[in-house]
Structure formats: structure tokens, C-alpha cells
Scaffold this motif. Structure first.
Motif, PDB file in Angstrom:
ATOM      1  N   ARG A  43       0.819  -1.217   0.000  1.00 54.78           N
ATOM      2  CA  ARG A  43       0.000   0.000   0.000  1.00 54.78           C
ATOM      3  C   ARG A  43       0.853   1.268   0.000  1.00 54.78           C
ATOM      4  NH1 ARG A  43      -1.962   3.091   4.043  1.00 54.78           N
ATOM      5  NH2 ARG A  43      -1.477   1.600   5.663  1.00 54.78           N
ATOM      6  N   VAL A  44       1.996   1.252   0.693  1.00 57.57           N
ATOM      7  CA  VAL A  44       2.822   2.462   0.772  1.00 57.57           C
ATOM      8  C   VAL A  44       3.916   2.490  -0.290  1.00 57.57           C
ATOM      9  CG1 VAL A  44       2.355   2.839   3.219  1.00 57.57           C
ATOM     10  CG2 VAL A  44       4.365   1.500   2.543  1.00 57.57           C
ATOM     11  N   GLU A  45       3.825   1.608  -1.257  1.00 52.19           N
ATOM     12  CA  GLU A  45       4.766   1.584  -2.380  1.00 52.19           C
ATOM     13  C   GLU A  45       6.206   1.382  -1.931  1.00 52.19           C
ATOM     14  OE1 GLU A  45       3.963   4.776  -5.245  1.00 52.19           O
ATOM     15  OE2 GLU A  45       2.087   5.123  -4.158  1.00 52.19           O
ATOM     16  N   LEU A 113      14.147  -4.238  24.058  1.00 56.54           N
ATOM     17  CA  LEU A 113      13.854  -5.606  23.616  1.00 56.54           C
ATOM     18  C   LEU A 113      14.954  -6.188  22.733  1.00 56.54           C
ATOM     19  CD1 LEU A 113      10.027  -5.457  22.777  1.00 56.54           C
ATOM     20  CD2 LEU A 113      11.137  -6.487  24.770  1.00 56.54           C
ATOM     21  N   GLY A 114      15.895  -5.363  22.311  1.00 60.84           N
ATOM     22  CA  GLY A 114      16.989  -5.860  21.483  1.00 60.84           C
ATOM     23  C   GLY A 114      16.594  -6.133  20.036  1.00 60.84           C
ATOM     24  N   LEU A 115      15.561  -5.473  19.572  1.00 60.23           N
ATOM     25  CA  LEU A 115      15.138  -5.632  18.187  1.00 60.23           C
ATOM     26  C   LEU A 115      15.995  -4.753  17.277  1.00 60.23           C
ATOM     27  CD1 LEU A 115      11.311  -5.381  18.904  1.00 60.23           C
ATOM     28  CD2 LEU A 115      12.625  -7.465  18.552  1.00 60.23           C
ATOM     29  N   ARG A 116      16.049  -5.105  16.030  1.00 58.85           N
ATOM     30  CA  ARG A 116      16.814  -4.325  15.042  1.00 58.85           C
ATOM     31  C   ARG A 116      16.020  -3.082  14.674  1.00 58.85           C
ATOM     32  NH1 ARG A 116      18.059  -6.501   9.031  1.00 58.85           N
ATOM     33  NH2 ARG A 116      19.164  -4.674   8.275  1.00 58.85           N
ATOM     34  N   LYS A 117      16.636  -1.901  14.877  1.00 57.00           N
ATOM     35  CA  LYS A 117      15.949  -0.639  14.601  1.00 57.00           C
ATOM     36  C   LYS A 117      16.343  -0.111  13.233  1.00 57.00           C
ATOM     37  CE  LYS A 117      16.795   3.361  16.956  1.00 57.00           C
ATOM     38  NZ  LYS A 117      16.671   4.276  18.110  1.00 57.00           N
ATOM     39  N   LEU A 118      15.332   0.257  12.439  1.00 58.56           N
ATOM     40  CA  LEU A 118      15.564   0.795  11.097  1.00 58.56           C
ATOM     41  C   LEU A 118      14.695   2.022  10.871  1.00 58.56           C
ATOM     42  CD1 LEU A 118      15.310  -2.410   8.877  1.00 58.56           C
ATOM     43  CD2 LEU A 118      17.394  -1.178   9.443  1.00 58.56           C
ATOM     44  N   ARG A 119      15.182   2.922  10.049  1.00 59.10           N
ATOM     45  CA  ARG A 119      14.371   4.020   9.519  1.00 59.10           C
ATOM     46  C   ARG A 119      14.112   3.672   8.062  1.00 59.10           C
ATOM     47  NH1 ARG A 119      14.191   8.844  12.414  1.00 59.10           N
ATOM     48  NH2 ARG A 119      15.596   8.852  14.184  1.00 59.10           N
ATOM     49  N   LEU A 120      12.853   3.501   7.732  1.00 55.55           N
ATOM     50  CA  LEU A 120      12.475   3.189   6.364  1.00 55.55           C
ATOM     51  C   LEU A 120      11.524   4.278   5.887  1.00 55.55           C
ATOM     52  CD1 LEU A 120      11.638  -0.597   6.833  1.00 55.55           C
ATOM     53  CD2 LEU A 120      13.752   0.359   5.914  1.00 55.55           C
ATOM     54  N   SER A 121      11.712   4.731   4.676  1.00 54.80           N
ATOM     55  CA  SER A 121      10.779   5.719   4.129  1.00 54.80           C
ATOM     56  C   SER A 121      10.160   5.141   2.854  1.00 54.80           C
ATOM     57  CB  SER A 121      11.488   7.044   3.841  1.00 54.80           C
ATOM     58  OG  SER A 121      12.564   6.860   2.962  1.00 54.80           O
ATOM     59  N   PHE A 122       8.878   5.468   2.677  1.00 56.61           N
ATOM     60  CA  PHE A 122       8.128   4.931   1.547  1.00 56.61           C
ATOM     61  C   PHE A 122       7.435   6.052   0.803  1.00 56.61           C
ATOM     62  CE2 PHE A 122       7.734   1.647   4.988  1.00 56.61           C
ATOM     63  CZ  PHE A 122       8.709   0.807   4.481  1.00 56.61           C
ATOM     64  N   ASP A 125       3.868   6.873   2.188  1.00 53.78           N
ATOM     65  CA  ASP A 125       3.685   7.240   3.598  1.00 53.78           C
ATOM     66  C   ASP A 125       4.844   8.134   4.010  1.00 53.78           C
ATOM     67  OD1 ASP A 125       3.079   7.499   6.262  1.00 53.78           O
ATOM     68  OD2 ASP A 125       2.775   5.368   6.593  1.00 53.78           O
ATOM     69  N   GLU A 126       4.552   9.397   4.218  1.00 48.58           N
ATOM     70  CA  GLU A 126       5.609  10.372   4.491  1.00 48.58           C
ATOM     71  C   GLU A 126       5.971  10.494   5.967  1.00 48.58           C
ATOM     72  OE1 GLU A 126       4.584  14.057   2.620  1.00 48.58           O
ATOM     73  OE2 GLU A 126       4.283  13.091   0.691  1.00 48.58           O
ATOM     74  N   ARG A 127       5.266   9.799   6.852  1.00 45.31           N
ATOM     75  CA  ARG A 127       5.576   9.890   8.279  1.00 45.31           C
ATOM     76  C   ARG A 127       6.917   9.218   8.564  1.00 45.31           C
ATOM     77  NH1 ARG A 127      -0.299   7.777   9.545  1.00 45.31           N
ATOM     78  NH2 ARG A 127       0.273   6.775   7.613  1.00 45.31           N
ATOM     79  N   PRO A 128       7.700   9.759   9.501  1.00 48.73           N
ATOM     80  CA  PRO A 128       9.069   9.267   9.746  1.00 48.73           C
ATOM     81  C   PRO A 128       9.120   8.090  10.732  1.00 48.73           C
ATOM     82  CG  PRO A 128       8.655  11.162  11.119  1.00 48.73           C
ATOM     83  CD  PRO A 128       7.406  10.962  10.280  1.00 48.73           C
ATOM     84  N   TYR A 129       8.431   7.018  10.445  1.00 46.23           N
ATOM     85  CA  TYR A 129       8.369   5.895  11.373  1.00 46.23           C
ATOM     86  C   TYR A 129       9.720   5.262  11.622  1.00 46.23           C
ATOM     87  CZ  TYR A 129       3.279   5.827  11.120  1.00 46.23           C
ATOM     88  OH  TYR A 129       1.955   6.150  11.208  1.00 46.23           O
ATOM     89  N   LEU A 130       9.878   4.751  12.837  1.00 45.10           N
ATOM     90  CA  LEU A 130      10.977   3.862  13.181  1.00 45.10           C
ATOM     91  C   LEU A 130      10.402   2.452  13.187  1.00 45.10           C
ATOM     92  CD1 LEU A 130      12.574   5.760  16.193  1.00 45.10           C
ATOM     93  CD2 LEU A 130      13.448   5.606  13.856  1.00 45.10           C
TER      94      LEU A 130
END
Length: 146
Positions: A43-45, A113-122, A125-130
Motif C-alpha cells: 500500500r505504501v509503495e 527488547l533488542g530488536l533491530r531498529k531501522l528508519r524506512l521511508s516509503f 507514507d511520508e511519516r518518519p516511522y521507526l
């Protein structure tokens, strides 16, 4: 799941005692044969490689706590309980939490929690989600470049 919700309820009650508003949360079910994560990515391409690298049986997890900035400890309980519930009770190959950088307590809880953190942009969807991914979720370098 009921034990997990009881832990969240107890944390919410404790947070309310300290004068902060209660959280709003939703407990739902996911079809084990569908990939909620992949549907969102389409959906967010998202880049095709990221969609291809996403396991068929995966889930995207979001939650929002009204008292995120108040350091009530609720974010830690919610992140821990939901992560454990997904690991223990769902036949998922992967799951990823999605939060906004300004959700301070939620980000700190997911960092713990030791999860892998990423910044992904699509594109869609222009919001700056982590994004916080289980470490076994292997994404190619091409999948994370956008």
C-alpha cells in the motif's frame, strides 16, 4: 493472551493511580495465513526488494499510548507483553513494531527488547516511522535503501 492482557491492565491501573490517564489499546486477532506486514508495504509503495524479503507469515505491530511522555512504565509492559505473545502464540516468521520517533517511552521500551531498529521511508507514507524488527528477519541491503 488473557494473561498478557491482565499484565497490561495491571500496568494501566498502576499508571492511573499516579494521576496519568489510562491507555487505549486494542487486542485483535490476525489470520496466520496472511501477512499484514506485506499488505502495508504494498500500500505504501515500498521497494520491491523489501516486499520480496518480507516473510509471508509476518505482522506489523503498532500501538499508541496517550501517556507515552509521562514515563509510567506502561510502554515497557505493552512492548514486552505483545512481543512475547507474538513469539509464543503466533506461527509468524517475523514481526515488526512501527512507532514515531516522538513516542519517547515506546521507542525506549522497544530499544530494550533488542530488536533491530531501522528508519524506512516509503513513497506512499511520508511519516518518519521507526521500525523494530526481530533479529532473525533478514533484509537485503537493497531492501532498506529508499
Amino acid at each position: 493472551m488473557l494473561r498478557a492482557l491482565a499484565r497490561v491492565d495491571a500496568a494501566m491501573a498502576e499508571a492511573a493511580v499516579s494521576g496519568s490517564p489510562t491507555a487505549t489499546y486494542l487486542a485483535g486477532t490476525m489470520a496466520a495465513s496472511s501477512s499484514t506486514g506485506s499488505l502495508y508495504l504494498l500500500r505504501v509503495e515500498a521497494p520491491r526488494q523489501l516486499v520480496d524479503d518480507t516473510p509471508l507469515h509476518s505482522a506489523m505491530v503498532t500501538f499508541w499510548l496517550r501517556q507515552d511522555q509521562q514515563d509510567t512504565g506502561l510502554a515497557e509492559v505493552v512492548a514486552e507483553v505483545v512481543n512475547a505473545w507474538l513469539l509464543d502464540e503466533w506461527p509468524l516468521a517475523a514481526h515488526a513494531f512501527r512507532v514515531l520517533p516522538g513516542e519517547r517511552s515506546s521507542c525506549a521500551a522497544l530499544d530494550r527488547l533488542g530488536l533491530r531498529k531501522l528508519r524506512l521511508s516509503f513513497l506512499g507514507d511520508e511519516r518518519p516511522y521507526l521500525w523494530y524488527l526481530r533479529s532473525i528477519w533478514q533484509l537485503s541491503r537493497a531492501a532498506t535503501e529508499s
